[in-house]
Motif scaffolding. Structure first.
Motif, mmCIF file in Angstrom:
data_model
loop_
_atom_site.group_PDB
_atom_site.id
_atom_site.type_symbol
_atom_site.label_atom_id
_atom_site.label_comp_id
_atom_site.label_asym_id
_atom_site.label_seq_id
_atom_site.Cartn_x
_atom_site.Cartn_y
_atom_site.Cartn_z
ATOM 1 N N LEU A 16 -9.567 8.957 0.923
ATOM 2 C CA LEU A 16 -9.386 9.585 -0.256
ATOM 3 C C LEU A 16 -8.292 10.781 -0.070
ATOM 4 C CD1 LEU A 16 -10.236 10.649 -2.838
ATOM 5 C CD2 LEU A 16 -12.229 11.940 -1.855
ATOM 6 N N SER A 17 -8.342 11.262 0.822
ATOM 7 C CA SER A 17 -7.220 12.481 1.281
ATOM 8 C C SER A 17 -5.894 11.977 1.432
ATOM 9 C CB SER A 17 -7.448 13.327 2.664
ATOM 10 O OG SER A 17 -8.734 13.747 2.439
ATOM 11 N N SER A 18 -5.593 10.801 1.792
ATOM 12 C CA SER A 18 -4.441 10.262 1.805
ATOM 13 C C SER A 18 -3.789 9.745 0.602
ATOM 14 C CB SER A 18 -4.316 8.884 3.112
ATOM 15 O OG SER A 18 -5.194 8.000 2.631
ATOM 16 N N CYS A 19 -4.797 8.878 -0.050
ATOM 17 C CA CYS A 19 -4.529 8.748 -1.656
ATOM 18 C C CYS A 19 -3.644 9.976 -2.534
ATOM 19 C CB CYS A 19 -5.653 8.066 -2.226
ATOM 20 S SG CYS A 19 -5.443 7.390 -3.876
ATOM 21 N N LEU A 20 -4.369 11.193 -2.145
ATOM 22 C CA LEU A 20 -4.001 12.363 -3.081
ATOM 23 C C LEU A 20 -2.703 12.736 -2.655
ATOM 24 C CD1 LEU A 20 -7.234 14.161 -3.295
ATOM 25 C CD2 LEU A 20 -6.386 13.037 -5.030
ATOM 26 N N LEU A 63 8.212 -1.897 -0.466
ATOM 27 C CA LEU A 63 8.193 -2.081 0.871
ATOM 28 C C LEU A 63 7.768 -0.799 1.588
ATOM 29 C CD1 LEU A 63 10.358 -5.174 1.596
ATOM 30 C CD2 LEU A 63 7.961 -4.975 1.378
ATOM 31 N N ILE A 64 9.076 0.095 1.217
ATOM 32 C CA ILE A 64 8.701 1.410 1.934
ATOM 33 C C ILE A 64 7.645 2.273 1.465
ATOM 34 C CG2 ILE A 64 10.152 3.429 2.219
ATOM 35 C CD1 ILE A 64 12.769 1.924 1.704
ATOM 36 N N GLY A 65 7.212 1.867 0.368
ATOM 37 C CA GLY A 65 6.088 2.456 -0.479
ATOM 38 C C GLY A 65 4.714 2.122 0.373
ATOM 39 N N VAL A 66 4.671 0.978 0.803
ATOM 40 C CA VAL A 66 3.509 0.366 1.608
ATOM 41 C C VAL A 66 3.438 1.050 2.812
ATOM 42 C CG1 VAL A 66 2.642 -1.659 2.855
ATOM 43 C CG2 VAL A 66 3.459 -1.983 0.531
ATOM 44 N N LEU A 67 4.639 1.210 3.473
ATOM 45 C CA LEU A 67 4.793 2.030 4.707
ATOM 46 C C LEU A 67 4.298 3.334 4.382
ATOM 47 C CD1 LEU A 67 8.137 0.411 6.194
ATOM 48 C CD2 LEU A 67 5.808 -0.040 6.922
ATOM 49 N N THR A 68 4.809 3.919 3.466
ATOM 50 C CA THR A 68 4.317 5.409 3.197
ATOM 51 C C THR A 68 2.867 5.516 2.884
ATOM 52 O OG1 THR A 68 6.570 5.716 2.020
ATOM 53 C CG2 THR A 68 4.837 7.343 1.519
ATOM 54 N N GLY A 69 2.286 4.516 2.410
ATOM 55 C CA GLY A 69 0.651 4.374 2.174
ATOM 56 C C GLY A 69 -0.002 4.747 3.584
ATOM 57 N N PHE A 70 0.540 3.736 4.633
ATOM 58 C CA PHE A 70 -0.220 3.765 5.896
ATOM 59 C C PHE A 70 0.225 5.191 6.629
ATOM 60 C CE2 PHE A 70 -0.119 -0.918 5.263
ATOM 61 C CZ PHE A 70 -1.413 -0.972 5.543
ATOM 62 N N ASP A 71 1.349 5.571 6.362
ATOM 63 C CA ASP A 71 1.691 6.985 6.909
ATOM 64 C C ASP A 71 0.902 7.807 6.374
ATOM 65 O OD1 ASP A 71 4.065 8.325 8.634
ATOM 66 O OD2 ASP A 71 3.982 9.576 6.570
ATOM 67 N N ASP A 72 0.525 7.992 5.264
ATOM 68 C CA ASP A 72 -0.287 9.094 4.620
ATOM 69 C C ASP A 72 -1.791 9.006 5.353
ATOM 70 O OD1 ASP A 72 1.580 9.632 2.572
ATOM 71 O OD2 ASP A 72 0.761 8.487 1.035
ATOM 72 N N TYR A 73 -1.962 7.760 5.392
ATOM 73 C CA TYR A 73 -3.332 7.849 6.195
ATOM 74 C C TYR A 73 -3.324 8.198 7.602
ATOM 75 C CZ TYR A 73 -7.543 5.768 8.581
ATOM 76 O OH TYR A 73 -8.614 5.325 9.310
ATOM 77 N N LEU A 74 -2.520 7.945 8.323
ATOM 78 C CA LEU A 74 -2.035 8.395 9.688
ATOM 79 C C LEU A 74 -2.172 10.048 9.621
ATOM 80 C CD1 LEU A 74 0.581 6.124 11.307
ATOM 81 C CD2 LEU A 74 -1.759 6.276 11.555
ATOM 82 N N VAL A 196 -1.811 1.173 -1.766
ATOM 83 C CA VAL A 196 -2.374 0.933 -0.419
ATOM 84 C C VAL A 196 -3.553 1.828 -0.132
ATOM 85 C CG1 VAL A 196 -1.807 1.328 2.181
ATOM 86 C CG2 VAL A 196 -0.161 0.015 0.399
ATOM 87 N N CYS A 197 -3.378 3.259 -0.409
ATOM 88 C CA CYS A 197 -4.589 4.057 -0.123
ATOM 89 C C CYS A 197 -5.778 3.796 -1.119
ATOM 90 C CB CYS A 197 -4.121 5.587 -0.387
ATOM 91 S SG CYS A 197 -2.854 6.115 0.770
ATOM 92 N N THR A 198 -5.396 3.279 -2.153
ATOM 93 C CA THR A 198 -6.702 2.972 -3.123
ATOM 94 C C THR A 198 -7.533 1.642 -2.401
ATOM 95 O OG1 THR A 198 -5.572 3.887 -5.118
ATOM 96 C CG2 THR A 198 -7.290 2.301 -5.315
ATOM 97 N N VAL A 199 -6.669 0.765 -2.085
ATOM 98 C CA VAL A 199 -7.264 -0.175 -1.359
ATOM 99 C C VAL A 199 -8.098 0.161 -0.322
ATOM 100 C CG1 VAL A 199 -6.892 -2.398 0.040
ATOM 101 C CG2 VAL A 199 -5.676 -1.993 -2.097
ATOM 102 N N GLY A 200 -7.452 1.068 0.561
ATOM 103 C CA GLY A 200 -8.431 1.560 1.622
ATOM 104 C C GLY A 200 -9.615 2.177 1.254
ATOM 105 N N MET A 201 -9.639 3.010 0.075
ATOM 106 C CA MET A 201 -10.681 3.687 -0.666
ATOM 107 C C MET A 201 -11.766 2.466 -0.933
ATOM 108 S SD MET A 201 -8.907 6.539 -2.804
ATOM 109 C CE MET A 201 -10.415 7.132 -3.332
ATOM 110 N N LEU A 202 -11.141 1.682 -1.474
ATOM 111 C CA LEU A 202 -12.168 0.481 -1.859
ATOM 112 C C LEU A 202 -12.897 -0.025 -0.613
ATOM 113 C CD1 LEU A 202 -9.955 -1.204 -4.664
ATOM 114 C CD2 LEU A 202 -12.266 0.108 -4.846
#
Length: 230
Positions: A16-20, A63-74, A196-202
């Motif tokens: 949730l924090s990474s999604c925001l 593709l870069i956005g997908v990487l950014t989503g995982f970076d947000d989580y990290l 990516v982050c929303t899928v992680g939230m789900l």
């Protein structure tokens, strides 16, 4: 700092924090709409494209956005485990990684200033790694602290790779780069990072914990109000 306060006050939802971090991408539709209307006024007799970004550049942004989503989580995971002072210093090593990847990907030359920054930031991160007990939060194990440190460092490394990758995409995209294209590129990046982050939230069932979600939003709101009045 607000994100760290959320975790200190009992927050547990890292996805949730990474999604925001990127969920505010729709606000970019406002300047894009203004740019579109301006193009229509300039060429009223011709068909005006709604978006200027070409498919090749769009794919790169996705593709870069997908990487950014995982970076947000990290990054969010690191903030959940580390004090603000430590996480801020560790994430500062991003400059070193950015300089290195920029040299490899886009042939950016090193200067005395960039070398000096790389050395200082690398040494600083090494000193923090050698003293992992000094600022470890209470009731947090050494393993959790070390994992948070590693995740934050990984976030710095990944984002240091992402920034030169964006410049490489601009160079190889085969399209003239202007303000509108850059804004569309950033919007696509943020959109896919949010997906990516929303899928992680789900997967983490964050949407089923409504109290945690509303508590986080209320915490941000009241923190903002208090900072304004201070």
């Amino acid at each position: 700092m607000i994100m760290r306060l959320y975790f200190l006050h009992g927050g547990k939802r890292v996805w949730l924090s990474s999604c925001l971090e990127t969920a505010g991408w729709p606000i970019m539709l406002i300047p894009l709409a203004a740019a579109y209307l301006r193009r229509r006024r300039r060429s009223p007799t011709t068909t005006t494209k709604l978006f200027l970004i070409e498919p090749r550049l769009f794919l790169a942004a996705a593709l870069i956005g997908v990487l950014t989503g995982f970076d947000d989580y990290l990054y969010a995971y690191g903030v959940a485990r580390l004090p603000v002072s430590t996480s801020a210093l560790v994430i500062a090593t991003q400059l070193a990684f950015t300089a290195g990847f920029a040299f490899l990907l886009v042939k950016q030359r090193f200067t005395a200033y960039s070398i000096n920054a790389v050395v200082l930031l690398t040494v600083g991160a090494g000193v923090l790694a050698m003293n992992t007990d000094g600022d470890r939060p209470k009731e947090e194990s050494r393993r959790e602290y070390a994992l948070g440190f590693a995740m934050t460092l990984a976030a710095a490394l990944l984002y240091g790779f992402i920034l030169p990758l964006v410049e490489l995409a601009y160079k190889k995209g085969g399209q003239e780069i202007n303000y509108t294209v850059v804004l569309e590129f950033q919007m696509v990046m943020s959109l896919f990072a949010t997906v990516v982050c929303t899928v992680g939230m789900l997967a983490n069932r964050d949407f089923q914990v409504r109290s945690a979600f509303f508590r986080f939003l209320c915490f941000i709101f009241f923190s903002f109000i208090s900072s304004v009045y201070e």
